[in-house]
Every structure is written in structure tokens, then in C-alpha cells.
Design a protein around this motif. Sequence first.
Motif, PDB file in Angstrom:
ATOM      1  N   ALA A   1       0.831  -1.205   0.000  1.00 31.72           N
ATOM      2  CA  ALA A   1       0.000   0.000   0.000  1.00 31.72           C
ATOM      3  C   ALA A   1       0.868   1.260   0.000  1.00 31.72           C
ATOM      4  CB  ALA A   1      -0.937  -0.010   1.205  1.00 31.72           C
TER       5      ALA A   1
ATOM      6  N   SER B   1      -4.698   2.603  -0.685  1.00 33.68           N
ATOM      7  CA  SER B   1      -5.149   2.158   0.630  1.00 33.68           C
ATOM      8  C   SER B   1      -4.931   0.666   0.808  1.00 33.68           C
ATOM      9  CB  SER B   1      -6.633   2.477   0.825  1.00 33.68           C
ATOM     10  OG  SER B   1      -7.427   1.665  -0.027  1.00 33.68           O
ATOM     11  N   ARG B   2      -4.833   0.237   2.052  1.00 33.48           N
ATOM     12  CA  ARG B   2      -4.692  -1.194   2.319  1.00 33.48           C
ATOM     13  C   ARG B   2      -5.924  -1.993   1.876  1.00 33.48           C
ATOM     14  NH1 ARG B   2      -1.550  -2.364   7.959  1.00 33.48           N
ATOM     15  NH2 ARG B   2      -1.953  -4.492   7.216  1.00 33.48           N
TER      16      ARG B   2
ATOM     17  N   VAL C   1      -5.468  -2.769  -1.740  1.00 28.84           N
ATOM     18  CA  VAL C   1      -4.480  -3.834  -1.906  1.00 28.84           C
ATOM     19  C   VAL C   1      -5.088  -5.175  -1.534  1.00 28.84           C
ATOM     20  CG1 VAL C   1      -2.283  -4.753  -1.048  1.00 28.84           C
ATOM     21  CG2 VAL C   1      -2.492  -2.318  -1.579  1.00 28.84           C
TER      22      VAL C   1
END
Length: 232
Positions: A41, A47-48, A51
Motif C-alpha cells: 500500500a 489504501s490497504r 491492496v
Amino acid sequence: MPFQPIEPRRLYRQIADQLRQLIQTGEFAVGSKLPAERDLATKMGVSRPSVREALIALEVEGLIEVRMGSGIVVIARESVRMLDNAPGPLEIIRARQLIECELAALAAKSTDPTLVPDLLETLRDMEADIAARTLPIRGDRAFHIRIAQASDNSALQAVVTQLFDERNGPLFQKLGGHFEREATWKAAVDEHRAVVDAIAAHDPDMARAAMSGHLDHSHERFSAGWTTPTDA
């Protein structure tokens, strides 16, 4: 040659495309591990949760395997299946939130005497399935659709049904396999009960807030970071 339609690429698909190319060119060899979700990320400036959806897509394609507590391992260079440009699971939850919060508020204004008993029955169905160690999708689906039916709007019922049934898609199923557990489903039942209580009290604001909280928690459960040795 005739022009071909250009489809916008969803963010998680763009991330998946980059990672797939790195795998296919040997940057990440079969048997090696990808960087942790957090590091990906940061490196990609996304953003995570985005991902997360990309990694789930690559897992469905057969390129990687997400091993909880171990890491993200490359298991093949070529995809065994390709996914279309469908919305990601987290995107679907947010779309549902926009619609279903207002439907819960409408349901709180309903005078249908069967509404609350029907909703309580869906909770009992969910609890029975959880006790039997079966995914309580049947009761979950019936709960959300029954609230939509209280609007007396067939178009809204159809939208809610379609969005909920996206759970049957490969991305949602793979994501759920990683994060849905008995404890998370019990929490969902408690959140459903709060919605029913608000509808029974004929309090639209409370019903709207309860549904919003439920879908917020659903989003959080799916987007919470998984733990790998390099992601502590």
C-alpha cells in the motif's frame, strides 16, 4: 479495424494488473513472497483495503496464496482464470450502505404487522445455522431483502437482492473464507437485532443508524489487516 469500447479499470484491478505483471516477468518468482500488504500500500500509494481486494483477485486467479501468519506466497506465473472488471466486495458493501440505511428508516415507518416477526425469524435462522457451523447466508439474505420489501418498491428490492447476491461471486467468497468466523457472524446477528429493535420501535433515525453501523462493521471486518510476519 472497428473501435473497441474502453472500460475504466477499477483501482483494485489496476493494482492486481501491476502485481500480475511483476509475477509473470519473474520479479517475484514462484515460491517467493510478496511484500506485506502494508508495504504494498505504501509503495503504490493506495489504501490497504484496495491492496486487499487486489490480492484476493490474484488468489482467485491462482497466482498467489495468502497464508495467515506466514505471508503472501507466489504459487504460479500464469493465471488459471481471469476475472472481469466487477466491483470489489468492499465497494459493494459501501453501495449497499447508501441504499439500505434509508430502507431501514422506511421500514421503521411500516405498519405491516408481519414485518418484525419475519425479521425475528431471520435472526433465528442465522443463529441455528451458526450453531450448526453452517454459513448463515440464508437468514442474512432474508433479513436484508425483507427490509427492502417493506418499502413496497420493486426496483429497490431488485437492487438490494442483486447487490447482496454479489456475495456468491468468487472475490466475495474468497474474502469471506479468510475473515468470516463464528464470532464475526454472531456480531452480525447482534447488529441485525439492533436494526429490528429500531424498526419495532418505529424510530426511523435509530433504524438508519443501526443499519449504517452494521454495514460499517461489515466493511471493517473485511478490511481489517491480516497479520503476517513482516506486517506486525
